[in-house]
Design an enzyme around this catalytic site. Structure first.
Site, mmCIF file in Angstrom:
data_model
loop_
_atom_site.group_PDB
_atom_site.id
_atom_site.type_symbol
_atom_site.label_atom_id
_atom_site.label_comp_id
_atom_site.label_asym_id
_atom_site.label_seq_id
_atom_site.Cartn_x
_atom_site.Cartn_y
_atom_site.Cartn_z
ATOM 1 N N GLY A 51 4.455 35.850 -80.578
ATOM 2 C CA GLY A 51 3.678 36.350 -80.155
ATOM 3 C C GLY A 51 2.341 36.230 -80.321
ATOM 4 O O GLY A 51 1.405 37.353 -81.259
ATOM 5 N N HIS A 52 1.729 34.291 -80.785
ATOM 6 C CA HIS A 52 0.860 34.854 -81.160
ATOM 7 C C HIS A 52 0.279 33.662 -80.573
ATOM 8 O O HIS A 52 1.024 32.739 -80.308
ATOM 9 C CB HIS A 52 0.767 34.759 -82.205
ATOM 10 C CG HIS A 52 2.116 33.934 -83.357
ATOM 11 N ND1 HIS A 52 3.685 34.473 -84.075
ATOM 12 C CD2 HIS A 52 1.769 32.187 -83.573
ATOM 13 C CE1 HIS A 52 3.934 33.294 -84.471
ATOM 14 N NE2 HIS A 52 3.051 32.497 -83.909
ATOM 15 N N ALA A 53 -0.841 32.564 -81.535
ATOM 16 C CA ALA A 53 -1.536 31.675 -81.322
ATOM 17 C C ALA A 53 -2.036 30.811 -82.523
ATOM 18 O O ALA A 53 -2.452 31.819 -83.518
ATOM 19 C CB ALA A 53 -2.321 31.849 -80.349
ATOM 20 N N ARG A 98 2.507 31.541 -78.063
ATOM 21 C CA ARG A 98 3.987 31.085 -77.983
ATOM 22 C C ARG A 98 4.332 32.451 -78.096
ATOM 23 O O ARG A 98 4.305 33.491 -78.943
ATOM 24 C CB ARG A 98 3.880 30.299 -78.445
ATOM 25 C CG ARG A 98 4.448 30.282 -79.963
ATOM 26 C CD ARG A 98 3.085 30.426 -81.371
ATOM 27 N NE ARG A 98 1.901 29.512 -80.621
ATOM 28 C CZ ARG A 98 1.656 27.852 -80.772
ATOM 29 N NH1 ARG A 98 3.187 27.374 -82.124
ATOM 30 N NH2 ARG A 98 0.624 27.530 -80.728
#
Length: 135
Positions: A51-53, A98
């Site tokens: 839950g981040h990039a 992602r």
């Protein structure tokens, strides 16, 4: 598109009656120097990880045991990569959102990173991510 930036890499697999062996070497199977390694395990059913990039970090993700999905998103398109074999890994370039989900019981995800941990490299809010990719 997100699915064009990511790719599955088949790792060498040495089959032996005593048990199989696979390897990952920097600059051979993966195109970066490994600066950090971590793993995710004991994920409760229905829970998502990631839950981040990343602005700079490139990752290589392998399902060492069990299975899970990696969803990558370039802000416009999403692609789902099921990982369920320990001799396949997913190369995820920087600049993509992602999420990992759909973890099977006893799954083990190995993540190799191209940079050392840097909290400033993370984009944790999806709306911030969409603004960041606009430039």
């Amino acid at each position: 598109m997100a699915n064009e930036k990511c790719r599955i890499i088949e790792l060498p697999k040495f089959v032996d009656g005593r048990g199989n062996l696979s390897i990952i070497e920097e600059y051979k199977q993966i195109p970066f120097k490994i600066k950090r390694t971590h793993w995710v395990y004991d994920v409760p059913g229905g829970v998502e990880r990631g839950g981040h990039a990343f602005k700079r970090n490139v990752e290589f993700i392998v399902a060492l045991s069990g299975s899970f999905d990696v969803i990558v998103d370039d802000g416009t398109h999403k692609a789902v990569f099921p990982l369920n074999r320990s001799y396949y890994g997913l190369l995820v370039p920087s600049g993509l959102w992602r999420v990992m989900n759909n973890f099977s019981t006893n799954s083990l995800a190995l993540i190799l990173s191209s940079v050392e941990y840097d909290e400033n490299d993370y984009i944790l809010d999806y709306e911030d991510f969409k603004e960041w990719i606009k430039g």
